[in-house]
Scaffold this active site. Structure first.
Site, mmCIF file in Angstrom:
data_model
loop_
_atom_site.group_PDB
_atom_site.id
_atom_site.type_symbol
_atom_site.label_atom_id
_atom_site.label_comp_id
_atom_site.label_asym_id
_atom_site.label_seq_id
_atom_site.Cartn_x
_atom_site.Cartn_y
_atom_site.Cartn_z
ATOM 1 N N GLY A 51 -4.279 67.658 23.788
ATOM 2 C CA GLY A 51 -4.853 67.503 25.120
ATOM 3 C C GLY A 51 -5.367 68.776 25.750
ATOM 4 N N SER A 71 -18.903 94.604 -15.151
ATOM 5 C CA SER A 71 -18.805 94.824 -13.693
ATOM 6 C C SER A 71 -19.554 93.731 -12.940
ATOM 7 C CB SER A 71 -19.332 96.209 -13.312
ATOM 8 O OG SER A 71 -20.587 96.488 -13.884
ATOM 9 N N MET A 82 3.147 63.493 29.416
ATOM 10 C CA MET A 82 4.436 62.974 29.881
ATOM 11 C C MET A 82 4.301 61.526 30.354
ATOM 12 S SD MET A 82 6.883 65.156 29.438
ATOM 13 C CE MET A 82 8.130 64.407 30.477
ATOM 14 N N LEU A 95 -24.289 90.941 -18.659
ATOM 15 C CA LEU A 95 -23.397 90.010 -19.338
ATOM 16 C C LEU A 95 -22.855 90.581 -20.643
ATOM 17 C CD1 LEU A 95 -25.506 86.740 -18.920
ATOM 18 C CD2 LEU A 95 -23.386 87.294 -17.707
ATOM 19 N N ASP A 98 -5.209 67.225 19.079
ATOM 20 C CA ASP A 98 -5.053 66.120 20.028
ATOM 21 C C ASP A 98 -3.845 66.289 20.947
ATOM 22 O OD1 ASP A 98 -6.115 63.763 21.094
ATOM 23 O OD2 ASP A 98 -4.736 62.505 19.961
ATOM 24 N N GLY A 139 -22.572 90.922 -24.342
ATOM 25 C CA GLY A 139 -23.582 90.666 -25.355
ATOM 26 C C GLY A 139 -24.986 91.034 -24.925
#
Length: 633
Positions: free
Chosen positions: A40, A546, A171, A473, A38, A475
């Protein structure tokens, strides 16, 4: 006699031709507007379009109607509506994308990039600034210098934009007070000097009211400098620095329309070139001379930085897209390791050790980013310790490539010193970077040639080297299958070695934990060991969770084509958890074991594994036989 007020079609056509001719030879200024939310920016650009008479009557009517509907302060036109074209931007009242706009005056043509102010979209600001000749940094006169002002200024300096305009906007909302303006300029000057911005042009403006935009405003008689638009028209832009450097041109395309023509097309990054000049092709180092410089207008006797041309060479030498043609007597450096400044642009943090695509010049290579040396605090310029880089963070880190490339420091050559990093899985651009310099070890370490090569090692063992990469995974049965596979291959007189995930963590990788970065480094080291073993002619069997596709692909890229065999040991999570031989899932469920794959860390299943093993339908013995059938037809 013809009334001079009325022109013939021929005179009108002559006027149009004269206008187009004059317009064609105007210089082009690319600039960016940036600052905090904001401040401008969109209003300013809308005002520039309006003051340069680049708005059609129907657009102006729509703009006036839209301004009345949103209730602009004082009944003024809301010029931001010209730029904030996205529905989301109008609803939120902010810019969330880079909006490019073209306009022209009698003296010059302009392309302006309106970039987002919100910190979340700093990455968009980098995109807009990458091609800019000038930056307009806006400050809200009511708020002064903010963190985002400092961040954008730092990026402007980092990206090498030499022309900076500090526009103190709104300004009118501080009653055009000179003391307020002077305090802001003093604050910004102190910061600018600390980051290396020695010169900038400061202008007090009001984008909404038009003060000091197209002409001096009577509201601020104390200001005696230029108005914004006249300054943009007069500011000097030049690529003399690029033209004074030795010639370099990344090859974009090999132009081969017929058997009688072979040219190399590209945009000249630095220097100039003439027919007869000696050139060198990097990284091969082959030399030749320029035979012709071909352009759309015909053959040229001279081409300079910033021009796109096609070069033909006197000799038939190998040259392809991504390589760089340079002056023979002033070649660029060639290296594969660099210190780089990185601006991280992705919501997912940087993962040290992960391989990304690096696009630099006209080529794309695989790059691995190491742990950051430090992160920069844009407010204080303090160098902070960092393990990674988050969204919008700026840091310095070493980068290692999979091959040597010709390069230059970004300060000397933006085209061959700037790069982007791309995620290999999502294809999202995750970072922009600047090469600072090559690491000395990249030039001091050379590959030692040996008389007995990998083909000799394989021939002595009478087998084809391979890496059988068992992934799945915890296991799932990877180690069990790997052990059976090695025994079966041993009975067939095959030379093998089994790398098991748990075993390598007792020695080679005992210093690594289980964070994402450590998992990546774990796989990188194993991949390097597996590569050495294939060089020795072995069949390597690995059993690693991995979990990340990008790291498995990284190892695949290390191997010779066809030597990497990915085996997905596909076991449902509930089945793997029931087995839980080591009790790891129970610890993970209870919170005793963090970053455990399948529980609080993801597993990315392969998309196109060479072999898929369904352990709910196939025994370990059958799985091993299936792998052998693939390895040894």
């Amino acid at each position: 006699m013809t009334d001079p007020i009325y022109k013939t079609d021929a005179l009108i056509a002559e006027d149009i031709d004269a206008y187009l001719e004059a317009h064609q030879h105007k210089t082009m200024l690319r600039f960016i507007t940036c600052g905090s939310v904001d401040d401008g920016k969109s209003t300013l650009i809308g005002r520039l379009l309006y003051d340069s008479k680049m708005i059609f009557e129907d657009q102006l009517a729509t703009l006036e109607a839209d301004s009345k509907r949103v209730g602009t302060q004082g009944g003024n036109i809301d010029f931001a509506l010209l730029v904030d074209g996205l529905a989301a931007e109008r609803e939120q009242g902010i810019t969330i994308d880079v909006a490019y706009r073209f306009f022209a005056t009698e003296k010059r043509k302009f392309i302006v990039a309106d970039t987002p102010g919100h910190e979340q979209y700093t990455r968009n600001m980098v995109t807009g600034a990458s091609t800019a000749d000038l930056a307009v940094i806006l400050i809200d006169a009511r708020k002064g210098v903010l963190t985002q002002t400092r961040r954008h200024s730092y990026l402007v300096q980092l990206l090498g934009i030499k022309n900076v305009v500090l526009a103190v906007n709104k300004m009118d909302l501080v009653d055009y007070d000179q003391a307020t303006y002077d305090a802001i300029i003093e604050d910004y000057t102190n910061f600018a000097r600390s980051i290396g911005i020695e010169e900038f042009v400061a202008i007090p403006i009001s984008g909404l009211a038009g003060d000091n935009i197209a002409a001096h405003s009577d509201t601020m008689p104390w200001y005696t400098g230029p108005a914004l638009l006249p300054h943009l028209e007069e500011v000097e832009i030049s690529n003399t620095v690029e033209q004074e450097q030795p010639f370099s041109m990344p090859v974009q395309w090999v132009n081969r329309p017929n058997l009688d023509f072979r040219g190399f097309a590209g945009l000249i990054a630095t220097g100039s070139i003439r027919p007869g000049d000696s050139v060198r092709v990097l990284p091969s180092g082959k030399t030749s001379e320029v035979a012709r410089i071909v352009s759309l207008e015909g053959d040229r006797e001279l081409a300079v930085a910033g021009e796109s041309v096609t070069l033909t060479l006197k000799d038939e030498i190998d040259c392809s897209r991504g390589q760089v043609i340079v002056a023979a007597q002033a070649p660029l450096e060639v290296a594969d390791q660099f210190e780089s400044t990185i601006v991280w642009m992705d919501e997912q943090e940087m993962v040290p050790g992960r391989a990304y695509w690096m696009k630099i010049g006209t080529q794309t290579v695989s790059a691995t980013v190491q742990h950051p040396k430090y992160e920069v605090n844009v407010n204080t310029q303090e160098q902070l310790a960092a393990k990674t880089l988050d969204l919008n963070a700026i840091g310095v880190a070493n980068i290692t490539l999979d091959r040597e490339i010709p390069f230059d420091a970004y300060d000397n050559n933006h085209a061959l010193g700037g790069f982007i990093l791309i995620d290999k899985i999502t294809n999202a651009t995750v970072a922009a970077g600047l090469i600072n310099f090559a690491l000395r070890r990249s030039t001091n370490v050379h590959w030692q040639a040996t008389d007995i090569d990998r083909a000799d090692h394989a021939a002595m063992k009478n087998q084809k080297p391979a890496v059988v990469w068992l992934t799945g995974l915890s296991g799932s049965g990877k180690s069990t299958i790997g052990n059976i596979l090695e025994k079966k291959l041993a009975r067939m007189n095959r030379h093998t070695f089994l790398l098991d995930g748990d075993n390598v963590r007792h020695g080679l990788n005992k210093d690594l934990g289980f964070t994402e970065a450590d998992r990546i480094e774990n796989i990188r080291r194993v991949g390097e060991v597996a590569k050495l073993m294939t060089d020795a002619g072995l069949i390597v069997i690995t059993a690693f969770i991995s979990p990340f596709r990008s790291e498995r692909d990284m190892v695949r890229s290390m191997m010779q084509p066809g030597e990497f065999v990915e085996v997905f040991v596909d076991t449902p999570l509930e089945v793997a958890e029931e087995r839980d031989v080591k009790g790891l899932y129970a610890k993970a469920r209870s919170g005793q074991l963090k970053n455990f794959t399948g529980i609080d860390s993801p597993y990315e299943a392969p998309f196109n594994a060479e072999i898929r093993i369904d352990t709910t339908a196939m025994s370990p013995e059958e799985a091993a036989d299936a792998i052998i059938d693939r390895l040894i037809p």
